[in-house]
Write an enzyme that holds these catalytic residues in place. Structure first.
Site, PDB file in Angstrom:
ATOM      1  N   GLU A  89       0.721  -1.184   0.151  1.00  0.00           N
ATOM      2  CA  GLU A  89       0.090  -0.057   0.092  1.00  0.00           C
ATOM      3  C   GLU A  89       0.984   1.021  -0.002  1.00  0.00           C
ATOM      4  O   GLU A  89       1.793   1.298   0.605  1.00  0.00           O
ATOM      5  CB  GLU A  89      -0.804  -0.037   1.223  1.00  0.00           C
ATOM      6  CG  GLU A  89      -1.673  -1.014   1.485  1.00  0.00           C
ATOM      7  CD  GLU A  89      -2.554  -1.075   2.868  1.00  0.00           C
ATOM      8  OE1 GLU A  89      -2.629   0.014   3.399  1.00  0.00           O
ATOM      9  OE2 GLU A  89      -2.633  -2.470   3.261  1.00  0.00           O
ATOM     10  N   CYS A 113       4.356  -5.607  16.304  1.00  0.00           N
ATOM     11  CA  CYS A 113       3.629  -4.726  16.978  1.00  0.00           C
ATOM     12  C   CYS A 113       2.247  -5.358  17.341  1.00  0.00           C
ATOM     13  O   CYS A 113       1.556  -5.406  16.455  1.00  0.00           O
ATOM     14  CB  CYS A 113       3.774  -3.500  16.605  1.00  0.00           C
ATOM     15  SG  CYS A 113       5.402  -2.527  16.702  1.00  0.00           S
ATOM     16  N   CYS A 116      -0.648  -3.117  15.483  1.00  0.00           N
ATOM     17  CA  CYS A 116      -0.506  -2.978  14.018  1.00  0.00           C
ATOM     18  C   CYS A 116      -1.119  -4.112  13.023  1.00  0.00           C
ATOM     19  O   CYS A 116      -0.800  -5.146  13.255  1.00  0.00           O
ATOM     20  CB  CYS A 116       1.003  -2.597  13.662  1.00  0.00           C
ATOM     21  SG  CYS A 116       1.287  -2.197  12.075  1.00  0.00           S
ATOM     22  N   CYS A 336      -2.000   1.756   8.380  1.00  0.00           N
ATOM     23  CA  CYS A 336      -1.336   0.571   7.715  1.00  0.00           C
ATOM     24  C   CYS A 336      -1.692  -0.720   7.708  1.00  0.00           C
ATOM     25  O   CYS A 336      -1.858  -1.210   8.817  1.00  0.00           O
ATOM     26  CB  CYS A 336       0.401   0.788   7.878  1.00  0.00           C
ATOM     27  SG  CYS A 336       0.866   1.195   9.481  1.00  0.00           S
TER      28      CYS A 336
HETATM   29  N1  SAH Z   1       7.996   0.181  11.369  1.00  0.00           N
HETATM   30  C1  SAH Z   1       8.052   1.491  11.146  1.00  0.00           C
HETATM   31  C2  SAH Z   1       7.257   2.180   9.975  1.00  0.00           C
HETATM   32  C3  SAH Z   1       5.733   1.814   9.944  1.00  0.00           C
HETATM   33  S1  SAH Z   1       4.431   2.015  11.152  1.00  0.00           S
HETATM   34  C4  SAH Z   1       7.763   2.173  12.798  1.00  0.00           C
HETATM   35  O1  SAH Z   1       7.190   1.467  13.313  1.00  0.00           O
HETATM   36  O2  SAH Z   1       7.803   3.190  12.906  1.00  0.00           O
HETATM   37  C5  SAH Z   1       4.203   3.596  10.877  1.00  0.00           C
HETATM   38  C6  SAH Z   1       3.774   4.278  12.316  1.00  0.00           C
HETATM   39  O3  SAH Z   1       2.274   3.716  12.454  1.00  0.00           O
HETATM   40  C7  SAH Z   1       4.133   3.935  13.618  1.00  0.00           C
HETATM   41  O4  SAH Z   1       4.465   5.076  14.487  1.00  0.00           O
HETATM   42  C8  SAH Z   1       3.300   2.619  13.950  1.00  0.00           C
HETATM   43  O5  SAH Z   1       3.529   2.489  15.608  1.00  0.00           O
HETATM   44  C9  SAH Z   1       2.083   3.262  13.668  1.00  0.00           C
HETATM   45  N2  SAH Z   1       0.829   2.410  13.884  1.00  0.00           N
HETATM   46  C10 SAH Z   1       0.788   1.089  13.486  1.00  0.00           C
HETATM   47  N3  SAH Z   1      -0.471   0.633  13.688  1.00  0.00           N
HETATM   48  C11 SAH Z   1      -1.347   1.871  14.370  1.00  0.00           C
HETATM   49  C12 SAH Z   1      -2.394   1.769  14.593  1.00  0.00           C
HETATM   50  N4  SAH Z   1      -3.352   0.709  14.621  1.00  0.00           N
HETATM   51  N5  SAH Z   1      -3.243   2.903  15.058  1.00  0.00           N
HETATM   52  C13 SAH Z   1      -2.130   4.300  15.045  1.00  0.00           C
HETATM   53  N6  SAH Z   1      -1.113   3.968  14.578  1.00  0.00           N
HETATM   54  C14 SAH Z   1      -0.412   2.844  14.237  1.00  0.00           C
END
Ligand code: SAH
Length: 348
Positions: A89, A113, A116, A336
């Site tokens: 995406e 995570c 996520c 994401c």
């Molecule tokens: N792996 C990298 C980049 C991708 S995630 C990182 O961890 O930074 C991009 C951002 O989106 C990160 O800050 C991540 O913690 C956040 N993110 C992921 N899932 C999320 C969700 N469900 N709600 C809000 N932010 C989220």
């Protein structure tokens, strides 16, 4: 086969040389690739015989747009099919200063995570530099918008695909390719061991976002298994090193999950942690609070707006510059990984 769109001009020159071709053609070929040609036959100043040879030896593929969803606020979410059938995406977001594109750096992710969607099926593979360039270029083409900023904040952990991401940065920055300046690029990382320090050594002018999400190991371990690689103290040490080495800003991302990381104590601990980076770093850091986007099946809910406001006040009172991220594209699953998950696994 060579992934020629991931190659630098000198690497194309080497390839030509081993093929017994004049290396000066590299500049021409690199220029055509940078201009975004979709076939070697468009390279009109390259002799036909060489074009045929390149067709045999090199891949020249552009991702296909599978889905384009536009939100009421102008955010456009794009799903791409890659050469091997995998899907990733990108999200185009309009801002006052121009359009930003948020790109993916991997197919899937192995950081795990808990909140996520991108990490659910684990890591499938790294993206090539060309696949990251294509996301920027093709996002501009299919939306008809000029892209002036890039955030590497889509699916994947960019520092877990370090070499390809750095190659992408070099290429996207090159005036013959997209010419997007480092100051217009930001990279978001969960901070796997070694990554931030390696990046600091390159002394690039990009903006770093660090997904912190918790000020203590107990809470961060629960949210982000990557925290087991040295814990919060190692991460903050690396961030301090990055600030001092590069003089560049760090934005700490902190998503607020109800009852998990949003208490007054968490806010107090966060202030203490960031103040602990020392006076030299203070002008370079700020916290970006993110309202959590609920993901199906994930054990986290967003904090109440009053809690978000109170957390923000506590940080500001503690002397930490703080903003709350504007929520964009909520009506189109722009968090994401959600579109890819819905689309399902790779096609045969
Ligand atoms: N792996 C990298 C980049 C991708 S995630 C990182 O961890 O930074 C991009 C951002 O989106 C990160 O800050 C991540 O913690 C956040 N993110 C992921 N899932 C999320 C969700 N469900 N709600 C809000 N932010 C989220």
């Amino acid at each position: 086969m060579y992934d020629i769109k991931s190659m630098k001009e000198n690497e194309i020159a080497q390839l030509l040389q081993t093929e017994g071709e004049p290396p000066f053609r590299a500049k021409q070929i690199f220029g055509w690739l940078g201009a975004g040609v979709s076939s070697f036959d468009e390279m009109t100043n390259i002799p036909k015989a060489l074009r045929e040879k390149l067709k045999e030896k090199c891949i020249l593929y552009s991702p296909k747009c599978l889905t384009k969803q536009e939100s009421k606020d102008g955010t456009v979410k794009l799903l791409w099919e890659l050469i091997d059938g995998n899907a990733i995406e990108s999200v185009v977001m309009p801002y006052r200063h121009g359009n930003s594109v948020c790109i993916s750096s991997q197919v899937g992710c192995r950081m795990g995570c808990a909140f996520c969607a991108s990490t659910r099926g684990g890591l499938v593979r790294n993206l090539a530099a060309s696949e990251m360039i294509d996301q920027v270029r093709c996002s501009g083409l299919v939306t008809g918008r000029k892209i002036s900023n890039i955030v590497i904040m889509g699916i994947g952990e960019p520092l877990d695909n370090f070499d390809n991401v750095v190659r992408f940065l070099e290429l996207v920055n090159h005036p013959d390719v997209l010419g997007i300046g480092m100051r217009h690029i930001s990279l978001s990382t969960s901070g796997p061991e070694g990554g931030i320090r390696r990046l600091a050594e390159l002394d690039l002018q990009l903006t770093l976002s660090v997904s912190l999400h918790a000020p203590d190991d107990g809470t961060r371990n629960r949210m982000m298994p990557v925290n087991r690689q040295g814990g919060v103290s190692r991460l903050i040490d690396d961030c301090r090193y990055y600030c001092l080495k590069t003089g560049r800003r760090i934005s700490f991302e902190y998503l607020l999950a109800r009852g998990v990381n949003d208490s007054d104590d968490h806010a107090a601990d966060l202030v203490k942690l960031l103040k602990g980076m020392g006076p030299e770093c203070q002008p370079l850091i700020h916290v970006n609070l993110i309202p959590l986007n609920p993901v199906e099946g994930a054990p986290f809910q967003p904090s109440d707006p009053e809690r978000v406001a109170s957390f923000e006040r506590d940080l500001i009172k503690g002397g930490i510059r703080t903003t709350v991220r504007r929520r964009m594209g909520a009506d189109i699953d722009a968090a994401c990984g959600q579109l890819r998950r819905r689309h399902g696994a790779k096609r045969p």
